[in-house]
Design a protein around this motif. Sequence first.
Motif, mmCIF file in Angstrom:
data_model
loop_
_atom_site.group_PDB
_atom_site.id
_atom_site.type_symbol
_atom_site.label_atom_id
_atom_site.label_comp_id
_atom_site.label_asym_id
_atom_site.label_seq_id
_atom_site.Cartn_x
_atom_site.Cartn_y
_atom_site.Cartn_z
ATOM 1 N N TYR A 39 0.855 -1.186 0.000
ATOM 2 C CA TYR A 39 0.000 0.000 0.000
ATOM 3 C C TYR A 39 0.891 1.236 0.000
ATOM 4 O O TYR A 39 2.081 1.150 0.276
ATOM 5 C CB TYR A 39 -0.879 0.024 1.261
ATOM 6 C CG TYR A 39 -1.853 -1.118 1.335
ATOM 7 C CD1 TYR A 39 -3.152 -0.961 0.890
ATOM 8 C CD2 TYR A 39 -1.481 -2.357 1.832
ATOM 9 C CE1 TYR A 39 -4.056 -2.004 0.944
ATOM 10 C CE2 TYR A 39 -2.371 -3.410 1.898
ATOM 11 C CZ TYR A 39 -3.654 -3.220 1.445
ATOM 12 O OH TYR A 39 -4.547 -4.261 1.494
ATOM 13 N N THR A 40 0.302 2.392 -0.261
ATOM 14 C CA THR A 40 1.013 3.649 -0.051
ATOM 15 C C THR A 40 0.483 4.252 1.237
ATOM 16 O O THR A 40 -0.651 4.001 1.641
ATOM 17 C CB THR A 40 0.828 4.645 -1.214
ATOM 18 O OG1 THR A 40 -0.555 4.916 -1.377
ATOM 19 C CG2 THR A 40 1.435 4.111 -2.495
ATOM 20 N N ARG A 71 -3.304 4.078 2.785
ATOM 21 C CA ARG A 71 -4.338 4.271 1.759
ATOM 22 C C ARG A 71 -4.892 2.921 1.317
ATOM 23 O O ARG A 71 -4.149 2.031 0.943
ATOM 24 C CB ARG A 71 -3.760 4.983 0.546
ATOM 25 C CG ARG A 71 -3.352 6.395 0.813
ATOM 26 C CD ARG A 71 -2.893 7.061 -0.483
ATOM 27 N NE ARG A 71 -2.341 8.363 -0.242
ATOM 28 C CZ ARG A 71 -3.063 9.463 -0.064
ATOM 29 N NH1 ARG A 71 -4.365 9.402 -0.105
ATOM 30 N NH2 ARG A 71 -2.465 10.619 0.151
ATOM 31 N N GLY A 72 -6.211 2.777 1.385
ATOM 32 C CA GLY A 72 -6.866 1.570 0.909
ATOM 33 C C GLY A 72 -6.960 0.448 1.933
ATOM 34 O O GLY A 72 -7.596 -0.561 1.676
ATOM 35 N N TRP A 73 -6.356 0.597 3.106
ATOM 36 C CA TRP A 73 -6.433 -0.442 4.132
ATOM 37 C C TRP A 73 -7.704 -0.225 4.949
ATOM 38 O O TRP A 73 -8.025 0.880 5.330
ATOM 39 C CB TRP A 73 -5.221 -0.368 5.061
ATOM 40 C CG TRP A 73 -5.250 -1.408 6.145
ATOM 41 C CD1 TRP A 73 -5.762 -1.259 7.408
ATOM 42 C CD2 TRP A 73 -4.789 -2.747 6.057
ATOM 43 N NE1 TRP A 73 -5.626 -2.425 8.099
ATOM 44 C CE2 TRP A 73 -5.035 -3.363 7.298
ATOM 45 C CE3 TRP A 73 -4.182 -3.497 5.054
ATOM 46 C CZ2 TRP A 73 -4.696 -4.691 7.566
ATOM 47 C CZ3 TRP A 73 -3.843 -4.815 5.313
ATOM 48 C CH2 TRP A 73 -4.093 -5.391 6.548
ATOM 49 N N SER A 74 -8.424 -1.287 5.222
ATOM 50 C CA SER A 74 -9.623 -1.194 6.050
ATOM 51 C C SER A 74 -9.220 -1.249 7.512
ATOM 52 O O SER A 74 -8.588 -2.211 7.948
ATOM 53 C CB SER A 74 -10.578 -2.348 5.742
ATOM 54 O OG SER A 74 -11.629 -2.350 6.687
#
Length: 96
Positions: A39-40, A71-74
């Motif tokens: 991820y970033t 970013r994008g991790w739940s």
Amino acid sequence: MEWIACSERMPEPYSEQDHNGELLLYVIDKNEPTRKGVYTGSLREVPKKADPEGKDNFWGAPTYSSDWYIRGWSYFFEPMVTHWMPLPEPPIERGA
């Protein structure tokens, strides 16, 4: 560039003045190690406090705090960043 283990060295925390704080992060879920990926994100300057009741999020469900912005991790999952590296330089645009 090579991955840097968080156990060896941590990056500088992101601050509002540093717009280049984005990194590549290798993340696994502490409770489900098969849930992992690249991820970033960035290391937070001030970690957010945990919200066990979920009052501070849209869903009203418990979420885990993290020292990382990913970013994008739940955040319903518990992230553990194991490695990081700076983002590569963007390509140089050449005139036509």
